[in-house]
Structure formats: structure tokens, C-alpha cells
Design a protein around this motif. Structure first.
Motif, PDB file in Angstrom:
ATOM      1  N   ARG A  55       0.871  -1.168   0.000  1.00 19.75           N
ATOM      2  CA  ARG A  55       0.000   0.000   0.000  1.00 19.75           C
ATOM      3  C   ARG A  55       0.904   1.212   0.000  1.00 19.75           C
ATOM      4  N   ARG A  98      -9.269  -5.191   6.827  1.00 20.89           N
ATOM      5  CA  ARG A  98      -9.394  -3.736   7.006  1.00 20.89           C
ATOM      6  C   ARG A  98      -8.352  -3.201   7.987  1.00 20.89           C
ATOM      7  N   THR A 108      -5.293  -0.494   6.977  1.00 24.36           N
ATOM      8  CA  THR A 108      -5.365   0.880   7.496  1.00 24.36           C
ATOM      9  C   THR A 108      -4.357   1.155   8.601  1.00 24.36           C
ATOM     10  N   GLY A 116      -2.344   4.299   8.353  1.00 23.40           N
ATOM     11  CA  GLY A 116      -3.068   5.564   8.349  1.00 23.40           C
ATOM     12  C   GLY A 116      -3.912   5.807   7.113  1.00 23.40           C
ATOM     13  N   GLY A 117      -3.887   4.877   6.172  1.00 21.11           N
ATOM     14  CA  GLY A 117      -4.677   5.047   4.955  1.00 21.11           C
ATOM     15  C   GLY A 117      -6.163   4.851   5.203  1.00 21.11           C
ATOM     16  N   GLU A 118      -6.973   5.346   4.290  1.00 23.56           N
ATOM     17  CA  GLU A 118      -8.416   5.190   4.426  1.00 23.56           C
ATOM     18  C   GLU A 118      -8.814   3.738   4.201  1.00 23.56           C
ATOM     19  N   ASP A 119      -9.921   3.349   4.792  1.00 19.59           N
ATOM     20  CA  ASP A 119     -10.450   1.990   4.618  1.00 19.59           C
ATOM     21  C   ASP A 119     -11.008   1.873   3.191  1.00 19.59           C
ATOM     22  N   PRO A 120     -10.416   0.989   2.361  1.00 18.90           N
ATOM     23  CA  PRO A 120     -10.864   0.892   0.969  1.00 18.90           C
ATOM     24  C   PRO A 120     -12.083  -0.019   0.781  1.00 18.90           C
ATOM     25  N   ARG A 126     -15.864  -1.202   1.380  1.00 17.07           N
ATOM     26  CA  ARG A 126     -17.170  -0.613   1.675  1.00 17.07           C
ATOM     27  C   ARG A 126     -18.147  -1.700   2.095  1.00 17.07           C
TER      28      ARG A 126
END
Length: 228
Positions: free
Chosen positions: A150, A205, A209, A212-216, A218
Motif C-alpha cells: 500500500r 481492514r 489501514t 493511516g490510509g483510508e479503509d478501501p 465498503r
């Protein structure tokens, strides 16, 4: 590694069906067999395969008519269909392709070539099974080395989370039900409770994350999960 891709083999001639099933299994595919077009239609409705090998001449419901029906339905039109036929005239090839077949193979055929054609179609719908690097946003998944990055950081996933991410990355945006994820990630022959999917999605998840990245991933309430 990902679960074996599934090929639905629709052939009413026993000797041909046996040879094809043997070679497909030897090439790493899970093989589901049907003798009639009507039987194949039911199988596709219940457990959609990754690729369909479809003989033209079948009892009850012809291969050409089955292909037409499958390509007319939104839920099945993306399944690659390779038509197999003794009809070698150009007009027959054109008819098969215009009906929606993704490829057309004339009998007698080279088994090596047919297996290659199956893999070509599979590459379109399940690239993770044929050694391809998948990318989505800043996530990169290498199906051969089993490494995930990532951004610049390597993400270490367990084997189940790796298969789960590969499944999502093959079809970004598609909402997968828990049952569909069980089939693709755990396999059709393994009994696992649907709650297990939620647990592993949660683990995936968390790892994705950690930097620090956003949760991809949904959550679609009442349906399942999707990437992006």
C-alpha cells in the motif's frame, strides 16, 4: 493461493466429456459437468462458473440458444462462453460469435490450444488466478510473489486475507455477498459460516489501514462488501 477457477463443461458425448474433464482438472481447474443445455442453465443459475465450455449440439436446449439466454441476462452475461462445435463453416462461426460466444473452437481441436483459450478468457474475469499484478488506488497485489503493497509500504496478510483482497481487486466496485465470498475465497466444498467472512474482512481492514490510509472496503448493508 486463490481457490481453483471453475469451468462448467457442457457436453453430451461421454468420451469427449471425459477427456475434456480430465485435461481441465489436470490443468488446475475445478470442473462441473452438464449433459444438457437445460441442466447447464440450472447450474449457472445456482453457482455461476468462471468459464463455460459449451457444445453447440445438445439435447433439450441447444448450446447456441443457451448462450443467447445467458448473454441476455445481466447476472450471467459477463461469464465467458467458449463454443465448441463440429460446424466449421464461416457462417456458423459468425453465428456463434454474434449470439454472444466469447470464442469459437472447431472439432477436432488441439487440447493444448483449448486450454490456452480457457486461460485467456479466465484472465479477463479472474486475473488473480493466472499470475497477474492487480492494482487499485495505492494498493498493489502480486499474485505470483504473494506480496501486497500500500503505497511504498509492504502489507503482510495471512493467506485468507490475501485471497479475500485478490477477490475484491479482481472486480473493484462489485458488491460481493458473503455467500459469493465463501465460494471464491474458501471454496465451494468447504463449509464455513458466513460470520467468518465478517471476521476476515475486519482483519483485512485493520491491516490495510494500519499505516493511516483510508479503509478501501465498503460495507453494503444487507448485501455484502465491495472494494471502493
Amino acid at each position: 493461493m486463490t481457490t481453483r477457477p471453475t469451468v462448467l463443461l457442457v457436453e453430451d458425448e461421454p468420451a469427449q466429456r471425459e477427456v475434456l474433464a480430465y485435461n481441465l482438472a489436470a490443468d488446475g481447474f475445478e470442473v462441473v459437468q452438464a449433459v444438457t443445455g437445460a441442466e447447464a442453465e440450472l447450474i449457472v443459475a445456482e453457482t455461476p462458473p468462471d468459464v463455460i465450455l459449451l457444445d453447440w449440439m445438445l439435447p433439450e436446449l441447444s448450446g447456441i440458444e443457451l448462450c443467447r439466454r445467458l448473454k441476455a441476462r445481466a447476472e450471467t452475461r459477463r461469464i465467458p462462453v467458449i463454443m465448441i462445435s463440429a460446424r466449421s463453416e464461416e457462417v456458423d462461426r459468425v453465428r456463434g460469435l454474434e449470439t454472444g460466444a466469447d470464442d469459437y473452437v472447431v472439432k477436432p481441436y488441439s487440447m493444448v490450444e483449448l486450454m490456452a483459450r480457457v486461460r485467456v478468457q479466465l484472465r479477463r474475469v479472474r486475473p488473480a488466478t493466472v499470475g497477474i499484478v492487480l492494482e487499485h488506488g495505492d494498493i498493489r497485489l502480486d499474485t505470483e510473489t504473494h506480496r501486497v503493497h500500500r503505497g511504498a509500504e509492504e502489507v503482510r496478510l495471512g493467506p485468507t486475507e490475501f485471497r479475500l483482497l485478490a477477490c475484491f481487486m479482481e472486480r473493484p466496485g462489485r458488491v460481493f455477498t458473503r455467500e459469493a465470498l465463501l465460494d471464491r475465497v474458501w471454496g465451494r466444498d468447504i463449509y464455513v459460516e458466513t460470520r467468518t467472512v465478517d471476521v476476515h474482512v475486519g482483519r483485512l481492514r485493520k491491516v490495510l489501514t494500519e499505516g493511516g490510509g483510508e479503509d478501501p472496503i465498503r460495507t453494503v448493508r444487507g448485501s455484502g462488501y465491495a472494494l471502493g
